[in-house]
Structure formats: structure tokens, C-alpha cells
Write a protein that holds these residues in place. Structure first.
Motif, PDB file in Angstrom:
ATOM      1  N   PHE A  26       0.682  16.643  -7.966  1.00  0.00           N
ATOM      2  CA  PHE A  26       0.781  15.465  -7.110  1.00  0.00           C
ATOM      3  C   PHE A  26      -0.147  15.643  -5.924  1.00  0.00           C
ATOM      4  CE2 PHE A  26       2.909  13.506  -3.331  1.00  0.00           C
ATOM      5  CZ  PHE A  26       2.522  12.209  -3.626  1.00  0.00           C
ATOM      6  N   GLN A  59      -2.285  10.766  -1.655  1.00  0.00           N
ATOM      7  CA  GLN A  59      -3.473   9.941  -1.462  1.00  0.00           C
ATOM      8  C   GLN A  59      -3.382   9.245  -0.121  1.00  0.00           C
ATOM      9  OE1 GLN A  59      -4.436   8.048  -5.593  1.00  0.00           O
ATOM     10  NE2 GLN A  59      -2.234   8.057  -5.359  1.00  0.00           N
ATOM     11  N   VAL A  90      -3.791   6.240   1.425  1.00  0.00           N
ATOM     12  CA  VAL A  90      -3.969   4.801   1.264  1.00  0.00           C
ATOM     13  C   VAL A  90      -4.202   4.171   2.629  1.00  0.00           C
ATOM     14  CG1 VAL A  90      -2.863   2.651   0.531  1.00  0.00           C
ATOM     15  CG2 VAL A  90      -2.555   4.745  -0.816  1.00  0.00           C
ATOM     16  N   MET A  91      -3.455   4.634   3.604  1.00  0.00           N
ATOM     17  CA  MET A  91      -3.566   4.021   4.924  1.00  0.00           C
ATOM     18  C   MET A  91      -4.170   4.997   5.922  1.00  0.00           C
ATOM     19  SD  MET A  91       0.407   4.217   6.297  1.00  0.00           S
ATOM     20  CE  MET A  91       0.170   3.163   7.718  1.00  0.00           C
ATOM     21  N   ARG A 146      -0.613  -0.215  17.336  1.00  0.00           N
ATOM     22  CA  ARG A 146       0.708  -0.374  17.947  1.00  0.00           C
ATOM     23  C   ARG A 146       0.686   0.075  19.410  1.00  0.00           C
ATOM     24  NH1 ARG A 146       5.669   1.233  14.009  1.00  0.00           N
ATOM     25  NH2 ARG A 146       5.281  -0.299  12.370  1.00  0.00           N
ATOM     26  N   GLU A 184       7.955  -2.290   8.258  1.00  0.00           N
ATOM     27  CA  GLU A 184       7.015  -1.186   8.003  1.00  0.00           C
ATOM     28  C   GLU A 184       7.719   0.152   8.195  1.00  0.00           C
ATOM     29  OE1 GLU A 184       2.591  -2.907   9.282  1.00  0.00           O
ATOM     30  OE2 GLU A 184       3.887  -2.023  10.806  1.00  0.00           O
ATOM     31  N   ASP A 185       8.438   0.281   9.293  1.00  0.00           N
ATOM     32  CA  ASP A 185       9.046   1.566   9.624  1.00  0.00           C
ATOM     33  C   ASP A 185      10.113   1.963   8.619  1.00  0.00           C
ATOM     34  OD1 ASP A 185       7.386   1.788  11.721  1.00  0.00           O
ATOM     35  OD2 ASP A 185       8.841   1.231  13.264  1.00  0.00           O
ATOM     36  N   ILE A 205       8.172   3.290   5.764  1.00  0.00           N
ATOM     37  CA  ILE A 205       7.446   4.526   6.083  1.00  0.00           C
ATOM     38  C   ILE A 205       8.416   5.709   6.112  1.00  0.00           C
ATOM     39  CG2 ILE A 205       6.237   5.727   7.971  1.00  0.00           C
ATOM     40  CD1 ILE A 205       4.771   3.068   8.517  1.00  0.00           C
ATOM     41  N   GLN A 219       3.236   4.027   2.113  1.00  0.00           N
ATOM     42  CA  GLN A 219       2.084   3.813   2.981  1.00  0.00           C
ATOM     43  C   GLN A 219       1.827   2.312   3.090  1.00  0.00           C
ATOM     44  OE1 GLN A 219      -1.139   6.656   3.052  1.00  0.00           O
ATOM     45  NE2 GLN A 219      -0.396   7.523   1.136  1.00  0.00           N
ATOM     46  N   VAL A 220       1.180   1.929   4.175  1.00  0.00           N
ATOM     47  CA  VAL A 220       0.939   0.512   4.422  1.00  0.00           C
ATOM     48  C   VAL A 220      -0.486   0.185   3.988  1.00  0.00           C
ATOM     49  CG1 VAL A 220       0.866  -1.305   6.152  1.00  0.00           C
ATOM     50  CG2 VAL A 220       2.536   0.557   6.362  1.00  0.00           C
ATOM     51  N   ASP A 265      -3.657  -2.582   3.279  1.00  0.00           N
ATOM     52  CA  ASP A 265      -4.201  -3.809   3.868  1.00  0.00           C
ATOM     53  C   ASP A 265      -5.243  -4.368   2.895  1.00  0.00           C
ATOM     54  OD1 ASP A 265      -4.668  -5.795   5.654  1.00  0.00           O
ATOM     55  OD2 ASP A 265      -5.565  -4.521   7.210  1.00  0.00           O
ATOM     56  N   ARG A 318      -5.659  -4.436  -5.660  1.00  0.00           N
ATOM     57  CA  ARG A 318      -6.775  -3.658  -5.100  1.00  0.00           C
ATOM     58  C   ARG A 318      -6.372  -2.187  -4.916  1.00  0.00           C
ATOM     59  NH1 ARG A 318     -11.115  -6.492  -3.265  1.00  0.00           N
ATOM     60  NH2 ARG A 318     -10.915  -8.768  -3.371  1.00  0.00           N
ATOM     61  N   THR A 319      -5.132  -1.942  -4.522  1.00  0.00           N
ATOM     62  CA  THR A 319      -4.698  -0.555  -4.351  1.00  0.00           C
ATOM     63  C   THR A 319      -4.651   0.161  -5.701  1.00  0.00           C
ATOM     64  OG1 THR A 319      -3.369  -1.267  -2.472  1.00  0.00           O
ATOM     65  CG2 THR A 319      -2.910   0.916  -3.347  1.00  0.00           C
ATOM     66  N   PHE A 337      -6.520   3.618  -6.435  1.00  0.00           N
ATOM     67  CA  PHE A 337      -5.729   4.856  -6.438  1.00  0.00           C
ATOM     68  C   PHE A 337      -4.958   5.002  -7.734  1.00  0.00           C
ATOM     69  CE2 PHE A 337      -6.132   3.590  -1.995  1.00  0.00           C
ATOM     70  CZ  PHE A 337      -6.608   4.768  -1.423  1.00  0.00           C
ATOM     71  N   PRO A 374      -1.661   6.456  -9.935  1.00  0.00           N
ATOM     72  CA  PRO A 374      -0.248   6.722  -9.660  1.00  0.00           C
ATOM     73  C   PRO A 374      -0.068   8.225  -9.385  1.00  0.00           C
ATOM     74  CG  PRO A 374      -0.520   5.499 -11.714  1.00  0.00           C
ATOM     75  CD  PRO A 374      -1.861   5.948 -11.294  1.00  0.00           C
ATOM     76  N   PRO A 375       0.943   8.667  -8.658  1.00  0.00           N
ATOM     77  CA  PRO A 375       2.000   7.818  -8.101  1.00  0.00           C
ATOM     78  C   PRO A 375       1.524   7.005  -6.899  1.00  0.00           C
ATOM     79  CG  PRO A 375       2.355  10.118  -7.515  1.00  0.00           C
ATOM     80  CD  PRO A 375       1.171  10.095  -8.422  1.00  0.00           C
ATOM     81  N   ILE A 376       1.980   5.746  -6.879  1.00  0.00           N
ATOM     82  CA  ILE A 376       1.632   4.835  -5.798  1.00  0.00           C
ATOM     83  C   ILE A 376       2.937   4.361  -5.164  1.00  0.00           C
ATOM     84  CG2 ILE A 376       0.755   2.504  -5.307  1.00  0.00           C
ATOM     85  CD1 ILE A 376      -1.346   3.023  -7.523  1.00  0.00           C
ATOM     86  N   ILE A 386       3.534   1.907  -1.993  1.00  0.00           N
ATOM     87  CA  ILE A 386       2.951   1.169  -0.868  1.00  0.00           C
ATOM     88  C   ILE A 386       3.768  -0.063  -0.516  1.00  0.00           C
ATOM     89  CG2 ILE A 386       0.547   1.836  -1.263  1.00  0.00           C
ATOM     90  CD1 ILE A 386       0.332  -1.110  -2.579  1.00  0.00           C
TER      91      ILE A 386
END
Lengths: 796, 339
Positions: free
Chosen positions: A478, A481, A483-484, A493, B118-119, B122, B127-128, B130, B177-178, B182, B184-186, B188
């Protein structure tokens, strides 16, 4: 614990270099904390011969020696008296690194000296410092001393975790390495001579505290000669930091560090009635230890005693009353095992921390005690002579049962995610001394050796397997990644949170706009922001395009709220703006825009109400930019068309526009039906986040020397900007001037028109010295002169 | 000399007793007891005396110094005491007058809700992600298994720019798009702004959505239900239950719509839930294997769930806002309530 590499090689054949061995040890779980090289100095020292010597003319304790170094005859000044001509000596030539200092060409009381003649202590050969070393006559001049004295060794200081008492002896380390490196391991297992008469006739053993002393063995040797230990023994124990005492004591120490099992030797004739009694101490019993301290014992302490007195605090320290002395002839050698909790309790309560207690309190093996006693006798007989008595006294009422553990390959797979064959499992564990008893479909049964008390469960064996397999050889699958970009996420923020704390309300508007918005902002035709994205099926003409700026919406929100009797407020919006991109992909960028109008602060009885001005909005932008981590911002007067001419400022970073701020032009305001002064700003977030930013601040040492403050006040022509003036001041001595604060600006009475008076407060500070008045005055003069020259300032 | 000393001491005593400020006392201390003081001067002048008298006189001087020092210290205590009393006297305040506070604004209720969402994700390792607002038909429809003749593609539903370029109608293209980028594992969420050609009292042409996507081996509908329950309870309280009902979305199979217990009446029925006890939250389901085909993920090896809901609607429910238009009016009388 210290491990001598040479000593280690007595039990295992390895020739790894120090670095490799250090890594092998560390990654098998024996962390190496330090590595020290011994005897390297001897590679720099040469054999030399004193050809002639004479008294130093200016000193009665120095000699001038002419020394043959094999190559030439050089002059060396020597302070030792035994540097007679004809002697072979050890010469440290010019350039030799002796510990902290280097041998240099020197002049001693007027006479040149090209080197140093060394004592045994200076060479690390022994503690002898009475004069210089005298080498054997057949040593060859010019040869390195290391050819004749091989002291080279590498000492590893290792940290042994508390679960592994078996590693508290060098053989334990060798055993672990042997399974790691697949090398043969040789454990000493001596056979003793039969002995003269039986020990039973000379000594009685009475174990009255079996619960605290599971095993006690005693052997005896008569007629030993207490003397200095032979060189090999001294070298071994000095290498690991012990001081040689005498042959018998040195051997007990040697065996403790060899096998990890502490021993004790008593003088037989100081043991009353020739009886050894293992008992709990009496409450308040007094005990004078080897260190000559007196201790008051408790009834939880275990002592070794004779018929009258305690002769040792079991496993912790011996008593002064029965210790080996130079006159000792007959000795008792104790090799026992004591309950770890009792040893720890006693050692802690009395604050006696010995190598012995350190080992016993980690729970040693009963079986190992017997071997340690045997080994000790072998070495004492070899180094101190004497005759062994036949047999041993051995109190071992409840022999340890071997521990049997079953391990399942399927479980190994679950915990370690590795596939290994049953054969490999067996190899690994047998190399550690485990014995395979049986194997089934998914279960292998092993008997654990006595010295590995830490292995009692399946998971313990699994840990051994991964230790040998190598943690870092496990394939991972694993890969997290990214992503963000969390840093940017958090920074956004931070910015908006800060704006809230600065009194701003966030607004949220649709992404649509009308082309007329651009006209109202007076954006010219060729401006990039005219390349808008238009909708094919909009809701109406005011919603026909995707907004290229956030400002028009904020202005509409402002007009709306002004119309609803709100006067003092601050707005911001963080959102995307859109422009045509290359190809069909539009350009979408995050902006952060805002507006301030009305009073600077909430009305408060203590303070006068003040209207916001340009410097308020500029302060907001400065605060936000500093939060983004940008530094080195450059300011230029803005050409954005919505600012009142001369009251808009652009902020650049590395030549890129990152923000602007200014006063909304009254005509522009009017076109949005706003008739009050407004101050607006705009941050180009995407541009900012593409720049190099300081995300984690660099710590700088706190300046210890007090800063010096000076004021500077002058009249200057209004056409010069502060930024330039301040930069020039700082430039006069960037290292000394730590802060420049504009203190005051004054125009008006007593100031000629076209001029202004500026007052600065300068802070001088130095990281390495206290600043004196004279120095600061000089600096101030320099600043004034340069300002006078460039700006024709007039001091006030 | 003795007489001189006596006078000197007398003068010092008078001065010390007259001092009213700490600062004055400090000055007197250095004047009478410092290195260059007259008293020290007497010590220097000892040699003017006959040797026999020196020790006695030296003693007298030392005693005098000690006495003066004590006098200064006790005077200092008194002075401090009276200065303290003066401070108490002077600072008579009306403590009921308002304190000085900094002005503070507020984040918009949509943003506050957005951040909560979001929190909470998270915290569970999401992950967030865009993505662009201006999308193409491929990412907004095709790759989401939405056929070319699907009614959602109509101009009456979707804002178009030009050709196949449009404003995204949901944040699902970010999922696409994600997954394109990317492997897996994903795990988001994609919160963002979405657009539909709709403008009335209950619909805004610009609104905000959040979607969650989890793709890994062994992801199933139980994981989805767990996550929906967690989501609803983190936002609306531990009593809130979520149920899902069969529904249709082109990009999930099986698809579901999710309802949560009405947080206002807790299920007993009220005007908000139109007496049903339940409120519709959004859509959910197991990612359709066709979607995985589009983005090149092995649909035999991996499974995934996705769900989406409206942030604006959640914000309205959380704060009890009844009119959606208030969210985009930016009226300070509204915004100030969310401080």
C-alpha cells in the motif's frame, strides 16, 4: 554494554568491517550507540633508537636526544630519565594526532624538538607512565609500532533491550550474529580436571530461601596465587572499560561479560565454619559492602552468609569481610541464580547499581549458572593456579522445565505478510538455539533454550523470524498517494480564519457575471480578463459569463447592505474565477478578494471612532501574504483601473503579481451604486501557491546581547517613498540593524510644503557582542551622511 | 572626625526618613553607602588616626553603615506600601463598562458546513480532491455511464459553454479524474460547486455538493451503510439513523437513495419532514463496473462505493435555515448570525 570486536571473534569467525557489523547489529535489534577504535595510534608511532643524549643546557629535567627514526637522525627533547643512548624507543613523529593534540615542531627552552618519545600510558599499552617505553632490542628502527604491539580493536557500545538478558554477555551477541550471518558459533564448554578431594568435606551449603534463590552452585580451588592478570586478560577487560584488579577478580569479571552471568569469589578462610547459608536478611541487619559503605538490610533482602555473618548481598554486591585479598589462597566460586524481582528490589532500595545486579534483575537462566561456574574455574586454574576440589555443591531443587511453543505458518503470514517455507522457519529458529520437536500441517513445535526466557508465545517466535528475515525486506504494497495538497488546503483555511478574526464576513456568490461588470470596473478591451467564458444558455444577460473577478459580486453585496442600513463592515470571498484557456479547457483560478468600509473598529467608549483608510486594507494584505509564507514582497503603484488613481498598490513576489489593494475609485463605486469610501483587495492564490514559500519557519538563536534603540528624525522631500528610504537605512549595515520602525510622519505646521518629517526607531543588535555607544554613534553618522547625500534630508 | 561622622549619620537619617519615593531612596543609598560615599571616605581616612584608635573607629563606621542600610530598607517598605495604597486609591473603576474586544466576522454557513464535512472524512483517512467546474461531456456524463440520449444532458438541465464543454452538474467528474490518475486504494471526497439550469425558491443554479468515493478490494454495501451512519451522526447527533432505498443512478449499481431520521422531530413527524419522519439526504450506491472500465480499474479485483449530497441542504438543516435564497443574498443581518 561494550563489545570488543576481537573478543567477539573468539566465538565466531567474522571479518566484517566495523560499519557493516554496526548495521547488522542495529538491524537485528541490538542498537549500536557508539563505535570506538582502539590502538589506532600505534600506526603512527615509529620504532626509533636513541643514538646519543645530553642534558638540556637550560633545564635539569630535560634531555636532548639524537634519535634514529630509521630514515635519519633527528633531535627530540625528552623529559623522562630513562632515555639513555642505545635504547629502542617509541617515537611520535611531527604530525601525530595524540588524542586531542597534534605533535608539532617545537622549541623547548631554546632547543628544537621534532617529535615526542612516548610512555606506555601515552600509547594506551598500559597504565605505566614511569618514563618512556623501552622496546625490545630486535625492534627495527622506522617500523610502525603496531607491528610489535597489536592493540587494535573496535569497541561497540550497544543498547541491550530489557527482554534480552541473554545478550548481556559477548557470547550472547555472537550467538545472535551466528544465526543472522550463518556462521558457526563456539560456546566455551570446558571440562574441568577431576579434582583432588571432594568439596563436600570442606564446605557446607544450606539454601533456606529457595523462592529467592532457585539455584546456587559453589566450587572451590585451593592454593591460588593472587597476582596481576596476564596481558590477554587485561587487554580484554580494559577494552570494554573495566580496570584490571587481580587475576581472580578479573576472571570473574571476564566470565560475567563473556557469558552474561555474574559470579562471586570468596576467600574460603574468611567464611566462618566453612558454611554457606542462603537466607533472608534480618530486619536492620548491618552489611558492609566491597565499596566500604554500610547498609541496613530489610527482611526482604537475600544474603549469602556463613554461620555468623552475611558475606554477600545476593546478586548485588559482595561483603568486605570475605573478599579476595592479595594473601588469599583458597577460594569459593559462587555461580548462582537469584529471583530477579528480589535483586531489583534490593538494588533499588539501597541504590547499589552493579553490573551484577543489572544482569540478575533481568531474569537470568538457572542452567547458565553452572556453565559460568565451570568456565570461571577453568580460567582461574589457568591464570592463578591452585587445585580444584572435586565436584560442586549445587542447590537446585526445582530444575527449570523447558518451554514448548507452537507456531503456525498461517499466523506468520497474517502478522508479517511474508510467505516463508516451513524449512526456513525451522532454520531460523534452530539457528537461535530452538529445537524442533514436531511439525504438522500448519503447526511447528519448538523447544526454547533456557537462555531465551523472552520466548514463551507464538508471537515471540514470530518476532524472532522477522528479526532474522529483516524488517525492511518485507514487501510493502500500500503506497499512500498524495491526492490532495494538505498544506495548501490548510493555508486557505488559515487565510479565511484570519480574515474572520480581522472582522470580515464571508460572502458566497454565484459564479455568473455580466459583461457590464467589466465595463463598470473600466477594464480595457485588451485586458486578459476580457477573455471570458460565455454560457450558451444563460439565465439572463447579467449571468451570461463565468466571472473573471470576484470584485463585482462583493461590490453588489456591499451596495445591498448599504441600502439596508449597514455602514461599517468587511467582506471577503474565496472562490474560483474563470477565463478562456488554451484549447477547450478553461482557466480556473482561486482568488481571495475583500472589501472594507465604514469605521475601523467597533464603537467603544474608550476610543475615538476612526474611519478605515488605505493603510487598513494594506495591513490586511500584508497579514495575509505573510500567512502564505511569501517573503521579499515588492510593492509598486497599481494600474488596476478600479482603484482611485495613485491609491492602489500591487504586490509582487519574484516579479509575479500576487496581490493588489487600494481605494475603490469613487466613479467605479458609483456605477455599483456605492457612495461611500471603500477599500478593496485581491489575492492571486494560485499564483501564490506556485511560488516558493517558507512553510516551516527557520529557528534562529535568540540574541543574548541587549539591543540598542536609536531614534532618527529628518525632513525629506515628499517625492521619495518610504520603502526606498527604509531599504537604504537597512542597507547601511544589514547585520547590525535588526528592526526599522516608522514612528511618525508629520506634515503641516513648521514643515515646508512639499516636504514631510519622518521619525524612525532603529534597533541595533548583534549576535556576538555587546554594542557600545561609540559604535552605534558611528553607524548613525554613516546612515545620516548617506541619506543627506541621496535625499538631501535635514535632520530635526 | 568622630563628630564629623556623627553629623554625617544624622544628616543621612533625616534625608532617609524624609524620602517619599523608591527612586529617591535608591539615590540616597548610593549617596550614603556607595563606593564614593562620605561614609566610605571615613574608612579611607582611617590612617589619619593613631593606630590604637583605628580598629574602634572602623567598627563604628561599619556599624553606622549597617544601621543606615537597615533604615533605608525599612523606609523602602513603608514607601512601597504607601505607593501601593495610592494606586488603589487612584484606580477606582466602573468594571461594568464594556471590555475592549476585537471585531470578529464569520465564515458563511455553507463554508462552516463544508468544513465540518471535510473534517469528518479527513478524520477517517479520506483525502479531499478538487477538479474543474468547467467540464466536458466525457467526464460529466460518458465516463459516468450516462448515455448520450439521457435527459440530464438537455439544455434545460445543463449549462453549456460550447460544443461538449459544460458546467459540471455534479462533482462526480472529480471521481473520474481521480480514478484516471490514481490507482486503488482510493479514498476521497470531492466537495465543490455544481451548476444546473434551475432557478426557483428551492433550486439555485449554483449550488454545492460533496461526494465520497472508496475503491479497494472487498468494499461492499455494508461499508457504505457504516459510512452513511457515521456521516449523519457526526453532523446531526448520535441518535440519527440512516436508511437506504432502491433507486436509479447510471453510475452506481445497485443504486440507492438515502434518508435520515428528521433531526427536528426525531422521526415522530413534523412540518420539516412533511410528517414522514424522514428527510432525503442524497444518492448512493456501489460503483457500476462500467465506470471502472472507463477509468481502467479492474472491476473484478476492486469494488467501491460512492455517495453524494448537497452541502447547502445540509447547512440549512443544521442551522434551521428555511429559505435557500438567503444563502446567496449575503445580507449581513443573516451572516452575523453565524459568528
Amino acid at each position: 554494554m561494550k563489545i570488543s570486536y576481537k573478543w567477539l571473534r573468539d566465538y565466531i569467525d567474522i571479518d566484517l568491517d566495523a560499519k557493516t557489523l554496526e548495521e547488522e547489529l542495529t538491524f537485528s535489534g541490538i542498537e549500536v550507540e557508539a563505535v570506538e577504535e582502539l590502538g589506532a595510534i600505534l600506526n603512527q608511532i615509529l620504532v626509533a633508537e636513541v643514538k646519543e643524549r645530553q642534558q638540556h643546557p637550560n633545564s635539569d629535567h630535560l634531555w636532548i636526544c639524537q634519535v634514529d627514526n630509521g630514515n635519519e637522525v633527528i633531535q627530540v627533547i625528552c623529559g623522562a630519565d630513562n632515555c639513555e643512548a642505545g635504547k629502542k624507543v617509541a617515537l611520535a613523529p611531527v604530525g601525530t594526532q595524540m588524542g586531542e593534540f597534534v605533535i608539532n615542531k617545537a622549541k623547548l627552552r631554546g632547543e628544537h624538538s621534532f617529535g615526542m618519545l612516548c610512555s606506555e600510558r601515552e600509547l594506551g599499552i598500559s597504565d605505566n607512565h614511569d618514563g618512556i617505553i623501552n622496546l625490545a632490542g630486535d625492534c627495527v628502527n622506522g617500523e610502525k609500532l603496531s607491528r610489535y604491539y597489536d592493540l587494535s580493536d573496535i569497541v561497540f557500545e550497544v543498547e541491550i533491550t530489557p527482554n534480552r538478558p541473554d545478550l548481556l554477555g559477548i557470547t550472547g551477541i555472537a550467538r545472535d550474529l551466528s544465526s543472522l550471518l550463518h556462521r558457526e558459533f563456539r560456546l566455551p564448554n570446558p571440562e574441568l580436571p577431576a579434582g583432588t578431594k571432594p568439596i563436600r568435606a570442606e564446605l557446607q551449603l544450606d539454601n533456606q530461601a529457595i523462592d529467592l534463590c532457585p539455584r546456587y552452585t559453589a566450587r572451590m580451588i585451593k592454593g591460588v596465587t593472587i597476582a596481576e592478570s596476564p596481558d590477554w586478560l587485561k587487554r580484554r577487560i580494559t577494552a570494554i572499560g573495566l580496570r584490571p584488579i587481580n587475576n581472580v577478580v578479573d576472571v570473574t569479571n571476564f566470565v560475567m561479560f563473556e557469558l552474561g552471568h555474574p559470579l562471586h569469589a570468596f576467600d574460603y578462610h574468611l567464611v566462618e565454619d566453612h558454611q554457606i547459608i542462603i537466607r533472608r536478611a534480618g530486619l536492620g541487619e548491618k552489611f558492609v559492602a566491597l565499596n566500604d559503605e554500610e547498609y541496613i538490610l530489610a527482611d526482604t533482602d537475600l544474603v549469602i552468609a556463613d554461620s555468623k555473618k552475611a558475606i554477600a548481598l545476593a546478586g548485588v554486591i559482595g561483603a568486605a569481610n570475605s573478599q579476595i585479598q592479595s594473601s588469599t589462597q583458597d577460594i569459593i566460586i559462587e555461580a548462582a541464580n537469584f529471583k530477579y524481582s528480589a535483586v531489583r528490589r534490593t538494588s533499588k532500595r539501597l541504590a547499589i547499581f552493579t553490573d551484577s545486579a543489572y544482569r540478575f534483575e533481568r531474569d537470568l537462566s538457572d542452567m547458565q549458572a553452572e556453565l559460568a561456574g565451570r568456565r570461571c574455574c577453568e580460567l582461574i586454574l589457568a591464570t592463578a593456579g591452585g587445585e580444584l576440589l572435586e565436584g560442586l555443591l549445587d542447590s537446585y531443587p526445582e530444575p527449570e522445565e523447558p518451554v514448548i511453543v507452537t507456531i503456525r505458518p498461517s499466523r506468520i503470514k497474517k502478522v508479517l505478510s511474508i510467505n516463508i517455507s516451513q524449512e526456513t522457519i525451522t532454520n531460523y529458529l534452530e539457528s537461535l538455539g530452538l529445537k524442533q520437536l514436531s511439525n504438522g500441517e500448519d503447526s511447528l513445535q519448538f523447544e526454547v533454550p533456557h537462555y531465551r526466557k523472552d520466548l514463551s508465545r507464538e508471537i515471540d517466535l514470530i518476532e524472532e523470524i522477522i528479526r532474522l528475515y529483516g524488517y525492511n525486506n518485507v514487501e510493502t504494497y500500500f503506497k499512500p498517494q498524495k491526492v490532495m495538497n494538505y498544506e495548501i488546503f490548510r493555508n486557505k483555511r488559515n487565510l479565511t480564519d484570519s480574515l474572520v478574526k480581522l472582522g470580515f464576513y464571508e460572502v458566497v456568490n454565484w459564479s455568473f457575471a455580466g459583461v457590464e461588470d467589466l465595463d463598470k470596473l473600466r477594464i480595457v478591451e485588451r485586458d486578459r480578463r476580457r477573455e471570458v467564458v460565455s454560457l450558451k444558455n444563460p439565465l439572463g444577460s447579467s449571468f451570461a459569463i463565468m466571472r473573471p473577478l470576484l470584485l463585482p459580486d462583493i461590490l453588489r453585496n456591499t451596495a445591498y447592505n448599504l441600502n439596508h442600513n449597514q455602514k461599517d463592515f468587511r467582506f471577503f470571498e474565496l472562490n474560483k474565477v474563470f477565463l478562456q484557456g488554451a484549447g477547450k479547457q478553461a482557466e480556473e483560478k482561486y482568488h481571495l478578494s475583500g472589501l472594507i468600509t465604514g469605521l475601523r473598529d467597533a464603537i467603544h467608549w474608550r476610543e475615538e471612532a476612526v474611519k478605515t483608510d488605505f493603510y487598513d486594507v494594506k495591513g490586511v494584505v500584508e497579514e495575509l501574504l505573510s500567512l502564505t509564507g511569501l517573503s521579499g514582497i515588492e510593492e509598486k503603484y497599481s494600474k488596476e483601473t478600479w482603484y482611485q488613481p495613485g491609491v492602489g498598490l500591487d504586490f509582487y513576489n519574484q516579479g509575479k503579481l500576487v496581490a493588489s489593494a487600494g481605494k475603490l475609485d469613487p466613479k467605479v463605486a458609483s456605477s455599483f451604486e456605492i457612495e461611500v469610501p471603500c477599500f478593496v483587495f485581491d489575492l492571486y492564490l494560485d499564483t501564490i501557491y506556485n511560488e516558493k514559500r517558507k512553510i516551516v519557519p527557520d529557528f534562529r538563536e535568540i540574541v543574548k546581547f541587549p539591543p540598542v534603540l536609536r531614534d532618527l528624525s529628518f525632513l525629506i522631500d515628499q517625492r521619495f517613498d518610504l520603502a526606498e528610504i527604509a531599504a537604504d537605512i537597512r542597507q547601511s549595515n544589514p547585520e547590525l540593524i535588526s528592526k526599522i520602525i516608522l514612528f511618525d510622519e508629520y506634515k503641516g505646521k513648521n514643515v515646508p510644503s512639499g516636504k514631510r518629517s519622518l521619525t524612525f526607531s532603529l534597533t541595533f543588535s548583534s549576535i556576538n557582542k555587546t554594542l557600545n555607544d561609540k559604535l552605534i554613534s558611528k553607524e548613525m553618522d554613516r546612515i545620516v551622511r548617506s541619506l543627506e547625500k541621496k535625499y538631501e534630508i535635514k535632520m530635526r | 572626625m568622630k563628630e564629623e561622622l556623627r553629623k554625617q549619620i544624622e544628616a543621612a537619617r533625616t534625608a532617609i526618613n524624609a524620602a517619599e519615593r523608591q527612586h529617591d531612596l535608591m539615590q540616597l543609598k548610593s549617596q550614603f553607602l556607595g563606593k564614593k560615599s562620605d561614609l566610605n571616605g571615613f574608612m579611607m581616612r582611617l590612617k589619619e588616626l593613631p593606630a590604637s584608635e583605628r580598629p574602634a573607629f572602623g567598627k563604628i563606621v561599619n556599624e553606622a553603615k549597617q544601621q543606615l542600610e537597615e533604615l533605608i530598607n525599612s523606609r523602602l517598605l513603608k514607601v512601597k506600601e504607601s505607593e501601593y495604597a495610592a494606586v488603589l486609591q487612584a484606580e477606582h473603576l466602573d468594571l461594568t463598562m464594556p471590555g475592549k474586544r476585537n471585531i470578529r466576522g464569520a465564515l458563511h454557513p455553507i463554508t462552516q458546513t463544508w468544513r465540518e464535512i471535510e473534517d469528518l472524512f479527513i478524520r477517517l483517512g479520506f483525502q479531499v480532491a478538487d477538479g474543474p467546474d468547467i467540464e466536458d461531456e466525457y467526464h460529466n456524463f460518458d465516463a459516468l455511464n450516462t448515455p448520450a440520449d439521457h435527459p440530464a444532458r438537455d439544455l434545460s438541465d445543463t449549462f453549456y459553454i460550447e460544443g461538449d464543454v459544460l458546467l459540471r452538474t455534479h462533482t462526480s467528474p472529480v471521481q473520474i479524474r481521480t480514478m484516471e490518475k490514481f490507482a486503488p486504494p482510493i479514498k476521497i471526497i470531492c466537495p465543490g460547486r455544481t451548476y444546473r439550469n434551475d432557478n426557483d425558491a428551492t433550486h439555485s443554479p449554483c449550488f454545492h455538493q460533496v461526494e465520497a468515493l472508496v475503491v479497494d478490494e472487498g468494499i461492499n454495501i455494508a461499508d457504505l451503510r457504516d459510512m452513511l451512519n457515521y456521516f449523519a451522526r457526526e453532523l446531526f447527533g448520535p441518535e440519527i439513523a440512516v436508511r437506504i432505498r432502491p433507486h436509479f443512478f447510471p453510475f452506481t449499481e445497485p443504486s440507492a437513495e438515502m434518508d435520515m431520521v428528521c433531526p427536528k422531530c426525531m422521526g415522530s413527524g413534523c412540518s420539516l419532514c412533511k410528517d414522514t419522519g424522514w428527510l432525503e439526504l442524497g444518492g448512493a450506491g456501489i460503483v457500476d463496473p462500467n465506470v471502472f472500465e472507463y477509468v481502467g480499474i479492474d472491476s473484478e479485483k476492486y469494488t467501491g462505493y460512492a455517495f453524494g449530497l448537497g452541502i447547502d441542504r445540509i447547512a440549512m438543516l443544521r442551522f434551521g435555515i428555511t429559505d435557500m435564497r438567503l444563502l446567496f443574498n449575503n445580507d449581513l443581518r443573516f451572516l452575523r448570525q453565524f459568528k
